[in-house]
Design an enzyme around this catalytic site. Structure first.
Site, mmCIF file in Angstrom:
data_model
loop_
_atom_site.group_PDB
_atom_site.id
_atom_site.type_symbol
_atom_site.label_atom_id
_atom_site.label_comp_id
_atom_site.label_asym_id
_atom_site.label_seq_id
_atom_site.Cartn_x
_atom_site.Cartn_y
_atom_site.Cartn_z
ATOM 1 N N ASP A 161 0.780 -1.254 0.000
ATOM 2 C CA ASP A 161 0.000 0.000 0.000
ATOM 3 C C ASP A 161 0.814 1.307 0.000
ATOM 4 O O ASP A 161 0.470 2.245 0.738
ATOM 5 C CB ASP A 161 -0.973 0.013 1.192
ATOM 6 C CG ASP A 161 -1.978 -1.124 1.152
ATOM 7 O OD1 ASP A 161 -1.859 -2.003 0.280
ATOM 8 O OD2 ASP A 161 -2.881 -1.156 2.005
ATOM 9 N N ASP A 206 -4.561 -0.847 -1.765
ATOM 10 C CA ASP A 206 -5.874 -0.732 -1.163
ATOM 11 C C ASP A 206 -6.746 -0.196 -2.306
ATOM 12 O O ASP A 206 -6.389 0.807 -2.942
ATOM 13 C CB ASP A 206 -5.764 0.301 -0.021
ATOM 14 C CG ASP A 206 -6.583 -0.055 1.195
ATOM 15 O OD1 ASP A 206 -6.885 -1.237 1.412
ATOM 16 O OD2 ASP A 206 -6.924 0.886 1.957
ATOM 17 N N HIS A 229 -10.540 0.423 -2.868
ATOM 18 C CA HIS A 229 -11.908 0.384 -2.359
ATOM 19 C C HIS A 229 -12.944 0.916 -3.349
ATOM 20 O O HIS A 229 -12.664 1.829 -4.114
ATOM 21 C CB HIS A 229 -12.007 1.232 -1.082
ATOM 22 C CG HIS A 229 -11.132 0.757 0.044
ATOM 23 N ND1 HIS A 229 -11.203 -0.527 0.543
ATOM 24 C CD2 HIS A 229 -10.174 1.393 0.774
ATOM 25 C CE1 HIS A 229 -10.329 -0.653 1.527
ATOM 26 N NE2 HIS A 229 -9.684 0.489 1.686
ATOM 27 N N HIS A 250 -10.636 6.713 1.409
ATOM 28 C CA HIS A 250 -9.258 6.708 0.905
ATOM 29 C C HIS A 250 -9.123 5.613 -0.141
ATOM 30 O O HIS A 250 -9.910 4.658 -0.153
ATOM 31 C CB HIS A 250 -8.267 6.439 2.057
ATOM 32 C CG HIS A 250 -8.516 5.113 2.702
ATOM 33 N ND1 HIS A 250 -9.467 4.936 3.695
ATOM 34 C CD2 HIS A 250 -7.979 3.881 2.484
ATOM 35 C CE1 HIS A 250 -9.486 3.658 4.043
ATOM 36 N NE2 HIS A 250 -8.606 2.994 3.321
ATOM 37 N N LYS A 305 -6.808 -5.218 -3.110
ATOM 38 C CA LYS A 305 -7.517 -5.719 -1.917
ATOM 39 C C LYS A 305 -8.459 -4.656 -1.363
ATOM 40 O O LYS A 305 -8.346 -3.478 -1.716
ATOM 41 C CB LYS A 305 -6.491 -6.115 -0.860
ATOM 42 C CG LYS A 305 -5.675 -4.920 -0.414
ATOM 43 C CD LYS A 305 -4.602 -5.340 0.539
ATOM 44 C CE LYS A 305 -3.906 -4.152 1.137
ATOM 45 N NZ LYS A 305 -4.792 -3.207 1.830
ATOM 46 N N CYS A 323 -2.220 -2.863 7.617
ATOM 47 C CA CYS A 323 -2.048 -3.749 6.469
ATOM 48 C C CYS A 323 -0.730 -4.507 6.468
ATOM 49 O O CYS A 323 -0.672 -5.635 5.982
ATOM 50 C CB CYS A 323 -2.256 -2.965 5.177
ATOM 51 S SG CYS A 323 -3.998 -2.496 4.991
HETATM 52 C C1 VGL Z 1 -4.866 0.630 5.758
HETATM 53 C C2 VGL Z 1 -6.359 1.630 7.196
HETATM 54 C C3 VGL Z 1 -7.354 1.493 6.262
HETATM 55 C C4 VGL Z 1 -3.457 0.181 5.504
HETATM 56 C C5 VGL Z 1 -5.866 0.478 4.827
HETATM 57 O O1 VGL Z 1 -3.024 0.159 4.333
HETATM 58 O O2 VGL Z 1 -2.750 -0.128 6.489
HETATM 59 N N1 VGL Z 1 -5.118 1.183 6.943
HETATM 60 N N2 VGL Z 1 -7.091 0.919 5.085
HETATM 61 ZN ZN ZN Z 2 -8.421 0.917 3.405
#
Ligand code: VGL
Ligand code: ZN
Length: 180
Positions: A9, A47, A49, A62, A87, A128
């Protein structure tokens, strides 16, 4: 057996100026770029979403797929990234772990490449990165956390230390990049 580097990420939204920034998210990028010279097998998670997801009841929106915030940070060298694992793609899951990618079966992909050990770096240490590392251990890989190449999001500052301890408790080896 081969070694793989998993970059978790390293996206704009998780770096300063982004929607859910790890205060030092950008500082690990030069370390990761250098680390990539030591690996033949390199994969990165994103990430990714949908715009509506229960995940945004816990977090500010985000890394909405296709947006600028979901892009890799521009400083990250993408040349050697062989696989991008997406993911958090559903609307009812968090998808913290790279092993929850929905566009690839991670375990199958790694085993096909004869990977025995994985080295985890990226953002965020206490969400993550730890989830990915724990799933790696559970899937049978010797697992490392590269301590100078991970950054916490620091919503609860004490969680970084708790996460590092928990990783060790799971049998994850903490290592600095100069020792790899
Ligand atoms: C993450 C919070 C929400 C991460 C992803 O990449 O650690 N943290 N979504
Ligand atoms: Zn996230």
């Amino acid at each position: 057996m081969n070694r793989a580097l998993i970059i978790v990420d390293v996206q704009r939204d998780f770096c300063p100026g982004g929607a859910l920034a790890a205060p030092k998210g950008d500082e690990i990028i030069p370390v990761i770029n250098k680390l990539m010279d030591k690996f033949e097998i390199i994969l990165a998670s994103k990430d990714w979403h949908p715009s509506k997801t229960i995940h945004f009841e816990k977090w500010p929106p985000h890394c909405i797929r296709g947006t600028e915030g979901a892009a890799f940070h521009p400083d990250l060298n993408q040349q050697k990234i062989e696989l991008v694992a997406l993911k958090g793609t559903g609307n009812s899951d968090d998808g913290y772990s790279a092993f929850e990618a929905t566009n690839v079966d991670m375990v199958h992909w790694l085993k096909r490449k004869n990977v025995g050990a994985v080295y985890c770096c990226g953002i965020a240490t206490e969400y993550c990165v730890i989830s990915t590392a724990i799933d790696a251990v559970r899937s049978g890989f010797k697992t490392y956390g590269v301590t100078d190449a991970i950054a916490p999001v620091n919503v609860h500052p004490e969680d970084e230390g708790i996460a590092l301890q928990k990783m060790e408790d799971y049998g994850i080896t903490l290592i600095t990049s100069d020792k790899i």
